[in-house]
Design a protein around this motif. Sequence first.
Motif, PDB file in Angstrom:
ATOM      1  N   SER A  21       0.400  -1.269   0.136  1.00 55.12           N
ATOM      2  CA  SER A  21      -0.156  -0.148   0.026  1.00 55.12           C
ATOM      3  C   SER A  21       0.894   1.118   0.059  1.00 55.12           C
ATOM      4  O   SER A  21       0.497   2.142   0.252  1.00 55.12           O
ATOM      5  CB  SER A  21      -1.081   0.200   1.156  1.00 55.12           C
ATOM      6  OG  SER A  21      -0.383  -0.556   1.892  1.00 55.12           O
ATOM      7  N   ILE A  29      -6.373   1.558   1.716  1.00 53.93           N
ATOM      8  CA  ILE A  29      -6.387   0.911   2.132  1.00 53.93           C
ATOM      9  C   ILE A  29      -7.406   0.093   3.473  1.00 53.93           C
ATOM     10  O   ILE A  29      -7.847  -0.892   3.369  1.00 53.93           O
ATOM     11  CB  ILE A  29      -4.822   0.732   3.302  1.00 53.93           C
ATOM     12  CG1 ILE A  29      -3.883   1.312   2.509  1.00 53.93           C
ATOM     13  CG2 ILE A  29      -5.330  -0.217   4.256  1.00 53.93           C
ATOM     14  CD1 ILE A  29      -2.849   2.344   3.589  1.00 53.93           C
ATOM     15  N   PHE A  40      -1.265  -5.468   4.977  1.00 55.32           N
ATOM     16  CA  PHE A  40      -0.584  -4.241   4.112  1.00 55.32           C
ATOM     17  C   PHE A  40       1.246  -4.750   4.958  1.00 55.32           C
ATOM     18  O   PHE A  40       1.714  -3.921   5.804  1.00 55.32           O
ATOM     19  CB  PHE A  40      -1.643  -3.356   4.503  1.00 55.32           C
ATOM     20  CG  PHE A  40      -2.934  -3.250   4.310  1.00 55.32           C
ATOM     21  CD1 PHE A  40      -3.266  -2.971   3.499  1.00 55.32           C
ATOM     22  CD2 PHE A  40      -3.519  -3.888   5.218  1.00 55.32           C
ATOM     23  CE1 PHE A  40      -4.092  -2.855   2.203  1.00 55.32           C
ATOM     24  CE2 PHE A  40      -5.101  -3.909   4.548  1.00 55.32           C
ATOM     25  CZ  PHE A  40      -5.425  -3.514   3.906  1.00 55.32           C
TER      26      PHE A  40
END
Length: 207
Positions: A21, A29, A40
């Motif tokens: 991300s 996100i 992530f």
Amino acid sequence: MDAFRALRAELPAGVTLVAVSKTKPVEDIQALYDLGQRDFGENYVQELLEKQPLLPGDIRWHFIGHLQSNKVKYIAPFVYLIHGVDSLSLLKEIHKQGAKHDRVIDCLLQVHIAAEETKFGFDRDELAPALDHAFANARLRGLMGMASNSLDRMLVREEFLGLAELYRQYRRPDWDTLSMGMSADYGIAVECGSTMVRIGSLLFGSR
């Protein structure tokens, strides 16, 4: 988010998807989080520090970039897994900061498998000596590597197979992670034994 659903359906059971991300806004996100994604990956400490307080507390944050020792202290309180441990000095600093926060920080040793000289990581002959060291607050969970940025799929496959062999050769009882494969080559990586893939552009679009 059709790409996310398709990718989740494609990946075999036992392969963890880390959504990369970096440079993406918290709204993007959050959208993946709302679909069930929890892992992530971020490349830059400052960006991670800005995003982490704004997002749900049960996100598992992976640091997947090149980490400088003097930046470890900033992410030590919450980071879930540090992928690119490429030196003993960095491992020692992770242990030091983990102890300060009464945490055991999970880590992966990064192995240099690509043809490019710009990639970071331990060389194959450096791996065994590095594994002779143990740190209570920096727990090794396995290995990580990045293949050459090449259209030669045979080359990429050979590099992934080489890392998978090193993983089998040096695997410890508490190892469970072989992190290899990104948007362009994750399919080959999974075929070669990857248990964790790092996918950005396929999920969020090109940067």
